[in-house]
Write a protein that holds these residues in place. Sequence first.
Motif, short mmCIF file in Angstrom:
data_model
loop_
_atom_site.label_atom_id
_atom_site.label_comp_id
_atom_site.label_asym_id
_atom_site.label_seq_id
_atom_site.Cartn_x
_atom_site.Cartn_y
_atom_site.Cartn_z
N GLU A 42 1.07 -1.04 0.24
CA GLU A 42 0.00 0.26 0.13
C GLU A 42 0.82 1.09 -0.08
OE1 GLU A 42 -2.88 0.07 0.01
OE2 GLU A 42 -3.97 -1.87 1.07
N SER A 43 0.81 2.46 -1.23
CA SER A 43 1.37 3.31 -0.59
C SER A 43 0.65 4.28 -1.12
CB SER A 43 2.62 3.58 -1.42
OG SER A 43 2.18 3.29 -3.12
N ALA A 44 1.45 6.18 -0.24
CA ALA A 44 0.05 7.22 -0.80
C ALA A 44 1.62 8.42 -0.55
CB ALA A 44 -0.58 7.46 0.39
N ARG A 45 1.20 9.44 -0.93
CA ARG A 45 2.37 10.49 -1.15
C ARG A 45 2.28 11.42 -1.72
NH1 ARG A 45 5.18 7.77 -5.77
NH2 ARG A 45 5.45 6.47 -4.75
N ASP A 46 2.04 12.72 -0.61
CA ASP A 46 2.31 13.97 -0.86
C ASP A 46 3.43 14.19 -0.11
OD1 ASP A 46 1.71 14.52 2.42
OD2 ASP A 46 -0.39 13.70 1.81
N LYS A 48 5.24 13.98 2.38
CA LYS A 48 5.94 12.25 2.29
C LYS A 48 5.37 10.90 1.93
CE LYS A 48 7.47 13.84 7.72
NZ LYS A 48 6.89 13.57 9.11
N GLY A 49 6.04 10.48 2.04
CA GLY A 49 5.83 9.27 1.04
C GLY A 49 5.68 7.85 1.81
N ILE A 50 4.70 7.53 2.14
CA ILE A 50 4.20 6.24 2.91
C ILE A 50 4.41 4.69 2.19
CG2 ILE A 50 3.18 4.87 4.69
CD1 ILE A 50 2.56 7.72 6.49
#
Lengths: 101, 101
Positions: A42-46, A48-50
């Motif tokens: 799973e990933s999300a990015r603004d 920061k990136g997680i």
Amino acid sequence: MKQDVYAVIFISTFSDTTEGYLEMVHQMEDLAKKQPGYLGIESARDKKGITISYWESLEAIKAWKQQSEHILAQKKGIKDWYSWYKVQICKVEREYEFLKS
Amino acid sequence: MKQDVYAVIFISTFSDTTEGYLEMVHQMEDLAKKQPGYLGIESARDKKGITISYWESLEAIKAWKQQSEHILAQKKGIKDWYSWYKVQICKVEREYEFLKS
């Protein structure tokens, strides 16, 4: 018996250089999927990136960390892309889900 | 002795309605910070949202889940904002960090 699930949480902030970054992310995701013990990502990015990848065992996580192309990507990340990152190896104790009907 | 750290991974996808969402996120973050056993929070959002909050114990996580204003926010989230979410309660086994010098 319920399967063990381990999560690798990768949180990062970016330097000014992002050239080649997304291509590498996709390459690494494709590669991770072929690793023994891989369960998902799973990933999300603004700002920061997680990215959270899921694995069957600590051994599977260690093998992925030491995979040769992944090592090159890690080095490039340190050299070019990341100003900071943190990695946390976690054991998933329990989970629950909601899906709008 | 090293302190235990637990992570609550919250991954969500959004419905069409996002009115009031960010205000609520900020309110909940402020509120979480005042909870006993709170250790920190990380989040990133694009198509999916990932928020990871860190806690000293499973009891602290349970108390936060049952905090009255947080319950209202959860209900509103289910009613208005989220089309799907997953919550994973994890124990952080180890971590390491990189900071560009």
